[in-house]
Design a protein around this motif. Structure first.
Motif, PDB file in Angstrom:
ATOM      1  N   LEU A   6       0.837  -1.147   0.074  1.00 35.63           N
ATOM      2  CA  LEU A   6      -0.103   0.125   0.006  1.00 35.63           C
ATOM      3  C   LEU A   6       0.944   1.290  -0.221  1.00 35.63           C
ATOM      4  O   LEU A   6       0.362   2.185  -0.376  1.00 35.63           O
ATOM      5  CB  LEU A   6      -0.879  -0.052   1.029  1.00 35.63           C
ATOM      6  CG  LEU A   6      -2.157  -1.113   1.101  1.00 35.63           C
ATOM      7  CD1 LEU A   6      -2.627  -1.090   2.276  1.00 35.63           C
ATOM      8  CD2 LEU A   6      -3.038  -0.583   0.051  1.00 35.63           C
ATOM      9  N   LEU A   7       1.953   1.247   0.747  1.00 32.61           N
ATOM     10  CA  LEU A   7       2.873   2.175   0.508  1.00 32.61           C
ATOM     11  C   LEU A   7       3.198   2.850  -0.837  1.00 32.61           C
ATOM     12  O   LEU A   7       3.650   3.979  -1.114  1.00 32.61           O
ATOM     13  CB  LEU A   7       4.109   2.169   1.491  1.00 32.61           C
ATOM     14  CG  LEU A   7       3.689   2.198   3.042  1.00 32.61           C
ATOM     15  CD1 LEU A   7       4.913   1.666   3.738  1.00 32.61           C
ATOM     16  CD2 LEU A   7       3.253   3.459   3.447  1.00 32.61           C
ATOM     17  N   VAL A   8       3.607   1.673  -1.605  1.00 30.45           N
ATOM     18  CA  VAL A   8       4.095   2.056  -3.023  1.00 30.45           C
ATOM     19  C   VAL A   8       2.821   2.518  -4.143  1.00 30.45           C
ATOM     20  O   VAL A   8       3.319   2.563  -4.877  1.00 30.45           O
ATOM     21  CB  VAL A   8       4.902   0.899  -3.464  1.00 30.45           C
ATOM     22  CG1 VAL A   8       6.295   0.764  -2.637  1.00 30.45           C
ATOM     23  CG2 VAL A   8       4.415  -0.429  -3.622  1.00 30.45           C
ATOM     24  N   LEU A   9       1.718   1.943  -3.648  1.00 27.93           N
ATOM     25  CA  LEU A   9       0.541   1.986  -4.495  1.00 27.93           C
ATOM     26  C   LEU A   9       0.513   3.586  -5.329  1.00 27.93           C
ATOM     27  O   LEU A   9       0.102   3.563  -6.367  1.00 27.93           O
ATOM     28  CB  LEU A   9      -0.799   1.571  -3.910  1.00 27.93           C
ATOM     29  CG  LEU A   9      -1.997   1.796  -4.869  1.00 27.93           C
ATOM     30  CD1 LEU A   9      -1.928   0.891  -6.225  1.00 27.93           C
ATOM     31  CD2 LEU A   9      -3.238   1.226  -4.094  1.00 27.93           C
ATOM     32  N   PRO A  10       0.520   4.668  -4.475  1.00 24.68           N
ATOM     33  CA  PRO A  10       0.190   5.888  -5.040  1.00 24.68           C
ATOM     34  C   PRO A  10       0.985   6.152  -6.206  1.00 24.68           C
ATOM     35  O   PRO A  10       0.655   6.952  -7.245  1.00 24.68           O
ATOM     36  CB  PRO A  10       0.414   7.016  -3.888  1.00 24.68           C
ATOM     37  CG  PRO A  10       0.196   6.111  -2.646  1.00 24.68           C
ATOM     38  CD  PRO A  10       0.576   4.850  -2.941  1.00 24.68           C
ATOM     39  N   SER A  11       2.363   5.659  -6.192  1.00 23.81           N
ATOM     40  CA  SER A  11       3.234   5.880  -7.557  1.00 23.81           C
ATOM     41  C   SER A  11       2.866   5.019  -8.625  1.00 23.81           C
ATOM     42  O   SER A  11       3.490   5.198  -9.581  1.00 23.81           O
ATOM     43  CB  SER A  11       4.720   5.662  -6.995  1.00 23.81           C
ATOM     44  OG  SER A  11       4.890   4.230  -6.268  1.00 23.81           O
ATOM     45  N   LEU A  12       2.071   4.014  -8.448  1.00 27.45           N
ATOM     46  CA  LEU A  12       1.746   3.164  -9.624  1.00 27.45           C
ATOM     47  C   LEU A  12       0.668   3.563 -10.372  1.00 27.45           C
ATOM     48  O   LEU A  12       0.488   2.913 -11.735  1.00 27.45           O
ATOM     49  CB  LEU A  12       1.378   1.640  -8.947  1.00 27.45           C
ATOM     50  CG  LEU A  12       2.682   1.173  -8.120  1.00 27.45           C
ATOM     51  CD1 LEU A  12       2.176  -0.134  -7.551  1.00 27.45           C
ATOM     52  CD2 LEU A  12       3.999   1.078  -8.803  1.00 27.45           C
ATOM     53  N   PHE A  13      -0.110   4.422  -9.897  1.00 27.07           N
ATOM     54  CA  PHE A  13      -1.534   4.822 -10.758  1.00 27.07           C
ATOM     55  C   PHE A  13      -0.826   5.678 -11.946  1.00 27.07           C
ATOM     56  O   PHE A  13       0.020   6.426 -11.834  1.00 27.07           O
ATOM     57  CB  PHE A  13      -2.377   5.746  -9.801  1.00 27.07           C
ATOM     58  CG  PHE A  13      -3.182   5.018  -8.781  1.00 27.07           C
ATOM     59  CD1 PHE A  13      -4.065   4.067  -9.212  1.00 27.07           C
ATOM     60  CD2 PHE A  13      -3.019   5.327  -7.434  1.00 27.07           C
ATOM     61  CE1 PHE A  13      -5.055   3.283  -8.313  1.00 27.07           C
ATOM     62  CE2 PHE A  13      -3.681   4.534  -6.645  1.00 27.07           C
ATOM     63  CZ  PHE A  13      -4.672   3.623  -6.966  1.00 27.07           C
ATOM     64  N   SER A  14      -1.860   5.441 -13.131  1.00 29.48           N
ATOM     65  CA  SER A  14      -1.346   6.160 -14.237  1.00 29.48           C
ATOM     66  C   SER A  14      -2.679   6.005 -15.245  1.00 29.48           C
ATOM     67  O   SER A  14      -3.650   5.217 -14.953  1.00 29.48           O
ATOM     68  CB  SER A  14      -0.055   5.586 -15.022  1.00 29.48           C
ATOM     69  OG  SER A  14      -0.053   4.438 -15.612  1.00 29.48           O
ATOM     70  N   GLU A  15      -2.473   6.815 -16.270  1.00 37.18           N
ATOM     71  CA  GLU A  15      -3.612   6.510 -17.448  1.00 37.18           C
ATOM     72  C   GLU A  15      -3.611   5.078 -17.938  1.00 37.18           C
ATOM     73  O   GLU A  15      -4.909   4.579 -18.222  1.00 37.18           O
ATOM     74  CB  GLU A  15      -3.373   7.469 -18.583  1.00 37.18           C
ATOM     75  CG  GLU A  15      -4.557   7.374 -19.391  1.00 37.18           C
ATOM     76  CD  GLU A  15      -4.419   8.897 -20.648  1.00 37.18           C
ATOM     77  OE1 GLU A  15      -4.952   8.632 -21.513  1.00 37.18           O
ATOM     78  OE2 GLU A  15      -3.320   9.235 -20.315  1.00 37.18           O
ATOM     79  N   HIS A  16      -2.622   4.446 -18.107  1.00 36.76           N
ATOM     80  CA  HIS A  16      -2.482   3.179 -18.690  1.00 36.76           C
ATOM     81  C   HIS A  16      -1.956   2.232 -17.542  1.00 36.76           C
ATOM     82  O   HIS A  16      -1.393   2.592 -16.560  1.00 36.76           O
ATOM     83  CB  HIS A  16      -1.526   2.906 -19.791  1.00 36.76           C
ATOM     84  CG  HIS A  16      -2.132   4.192 -21.050  1.00 36.76           C
ATOM     85  ND1 HIS A  16      -3.136   3.820 -21.598  1.00 36.76           N
ATOM     86  CD2 HIS A  16      -1.499   5.136 -21.247  1.00 36.76           C
ATOM     87  CE1 HIS A  16      -3.194   4.874 -22.651  1.00 36.76           C
ATOM     88  NE2 HIS A  16      -2.434   5.685 -22.413  1.00 36.76           N
ATOM     89  N   VAL A  17      -2.296   0.878 -17.743  1.00 39.35           N
ATOM     90  CA  VAL A  17      -1.811  -0.251 -16.666  1.00 39.35           C
ATOM     91  C   VAL A  17      -0.471  -0.608 -17.006  1.00 39.35           C
ATOM     92  O   VAL A  17      -0.189  -1.199 -18.060  1.00 39.35           O
ATOM     93  CB  VAL A  17      -3.004  -1.526 -16.813  1.00 39.35           C
ATOM     94  CG1 VAL A  17      -2.383  -2.454 -15.926  1.00 39.35           C
ATOM     95  CG2 VAL A  17      -4.179  -1.069 -16.743  1.00 39.35           C
ATOM     96  N   GLU A  18       0.515  -0.118 -16.193  1.00 37.91           N
ATOM     97  CA  GLU A  18       1.988  -0.423 -16.483  1.00 37.91           C
ATOM     98  C   GLU A  18       2.208  -1.513 -15.718  1.00 37.91           C
ATOM     99  O   GLU A  18       1.519  -2.067 -14.816  1.00 37.91           O
ATOM    100  CB  GLU A  18       2.529   0.651 -15.623  1.00 37.91           C
ATOM    101  CG  GLU A  18       2.453   2.195 -16.363  1.00 37.91           C
ATOM    102  CD  GLU A  18       2.724   2.273 -17.788  1.00 37.91           C
ATOM    103  OE1 GLU A  18       3.580   1.420 -18.255  1.00 37.91           O
ATOM    104  OE2 GLU A  18       2.319   3.370 -18.345  1.00 37.91           O
TER     105      GLU A  18
END
Length: 425
Positions: free
Chosen positions: A319-331
């Protein structure tokens, strides 16, 4: 001749697996009913103009009642039987979901999706799992607990993409009516195939040795609500209960309350389509099936305390790293999170049920109901709190960081649980 008949009886599929199968179907439906609001947050906001916090409040009431009803439902199952309680619960869910199509004010959302659906799904919560496994299984309890718990993930997997598609194409009312219809369709299965105790059909619990009392009908004495409260009073005298309840409250906050309710909206904030985000959340359900069943298998073999420590630690890190993973596309990094987080989603249930059974004996399912109530209180607080954070700051980042930190505290509480020298009978 008697020996031949005994061998034939042994060779047949034990009725416990049929009961577990009906429980699995019922829990799939219950999970689907509870997953609907997370997909309808934005459609309801767009049509009625209600804030995310207001809609989140309905989800909070739903989640809180889903937990608070659990211990009383467990006691009521002892009094009235599983079939009557679960059948009535399905009717309540159908009424609550169906009536939402007529609502015009936010209080009606709180009443229908919050109160009626919350009470209905609360009677089909994890205490239902604990009751079925305690009565019908002597062997393979951990494994069956994992399988039935995974039904929640399966329901999410089945319902979320379908509901998101229907809501996008036809509006939110059709999914609400679909939920009502499915709830009613499960009622006959419960009434026809479900049984309360193995002894009702002349059987012992699965794997129970000769002379075992597991699976024998026990006459419920006194008021069900009083029994639930007495079990709470007794359990509350132990530190173990508070460590389990505290850890499970954080479990609920970091799963159903935060990710289950707000993941789709948070992903959409970063430009991801609702259907794509809902599909990702459904994929969490796929991996949770494997993770929860494996957790049940491990619970039969390892100390459940150590499993909880590992689960909470790994969840907090993700959960601590989740905010950095959001983007327009699924990386690719988001795929890693979905797999990792999915394996841990509700893997905490089998070891928690096992600890309640070890520490509190026959009252284990009811005590687990209270522990599960704390799970839903935590989920309710997170559902409302995360919505408020989003309204105040325009982003969910703070909510993800807070949840990650709390998971570390849950791991610490699990470590503080001491082994019981001799399980309570």
């Amino acid at each position: 001749m008697t020996e031949i008949l005994e061998r034939k009886k042994t060779a047949r599929l034990h009725r416990a697996w049929i009961v577990a199968g009906i429980g699995f179907v019922t829990l799939i439906g219950a999970a689907g009913f509870r997953s609907v609001p997370s997909v309808l947050l934005d459609p309801l906001h767009d049509e009625f103009g209600w804030s995310h916090a207001t809609i989140g409040s309905a989800v909070s009431i739903n989640l809180m009642l889903y937990g608070l009803i659990s211990p009383f439902a467990a006691a009521l199952m002892d009094k009235l039987g599983i079939r009557k309680v679960v059948g009535g619960a399905l009717v309540l869910v159908a009424a609550g979901s169906g009536l939402t199509v007529f609502m015009t004010s936010s209080w009606q959302l709180l009443l229908c999706w919050g109160l009626l659906v919350g009470v209905g799904t609360g009677a089909m919560s994890m205490t239902f799992v604990a009751t079925v496994t305690t009565r019908w299984f002597f062997a393979r309890r951990g494994l069956v607990t994992g399988i039935l718990t995974a039904a929640g993930a399966t329901g999410q997997l089945v319902f979320l993409p379908l509901i998101a598609k229907l809501a996008g194409d036809y509006g939110w009312r059709l999914p609400a009516l679909l939920v009502a219809g499915i709830a009613l369709s499960v009622v006959p299965l419960v009434l026809i195939f479900m049984r309360d105790y193995p002894s009702d059909v002349g059987l012992r619990a699965y794997g129970a040795p000769e002379g075992s009392t597991v699976g024998l009908r026990v006459a419920a004495v006194g008021n069900s609500a009083v029994r639930a409260l007495v079990a709470l009073k007794s359990a509350a005298r132990t530190r173990t209960f508070w460590f389990l309840a505290g850890g499970f409250a954080i479990c609920g906050a970091s799963t159903n309350g935060l990710v289950g309710t707000h993941f789709v909206t948070a992903a959409h904030d970063h430009g991801m389509p609702h259907t794509t985000a809902a599909s990702l959340l459904a994929l969490v359900g796929i991996f949770d099936i494997a993770g929860t069943v494996a957790s049940g298998w491990l619970t039969d073999r390892w100390d459940p305390r150590y499993l909880l420590i590992g689960y909470y630690t790994l969840r907090g890190a993700s959960l601590l790293v989740l905010p950095s993973l959001f983007s327009e596309h699924v990386e690719p990094s988001m795929w890693v999170f979905i797999i990792f987080y999915g394996l841990d989603w509700i893997a905490t249930v089998p070891p928690t049920v096992a600890l309640c059974r070890q520490w509190f004996g026959a009252d284990g399912p009811i005590v687990f109901g209270w522990v599960f109530a704390s799970h839903q209180v935590g989920a309710a607080v997170a559902a409302t709190g995360a919505g408020a954070i989003r309204d105040a700051f325009g982003t969910y980042n703070l909510a993800w960081y807070l949840a990650g930190g709390l998971c570390a505290f849950a791991a610490l509480m699990s470590w503080r649980i001491r082994p019981l020298p001799q399980p309570v009978p």
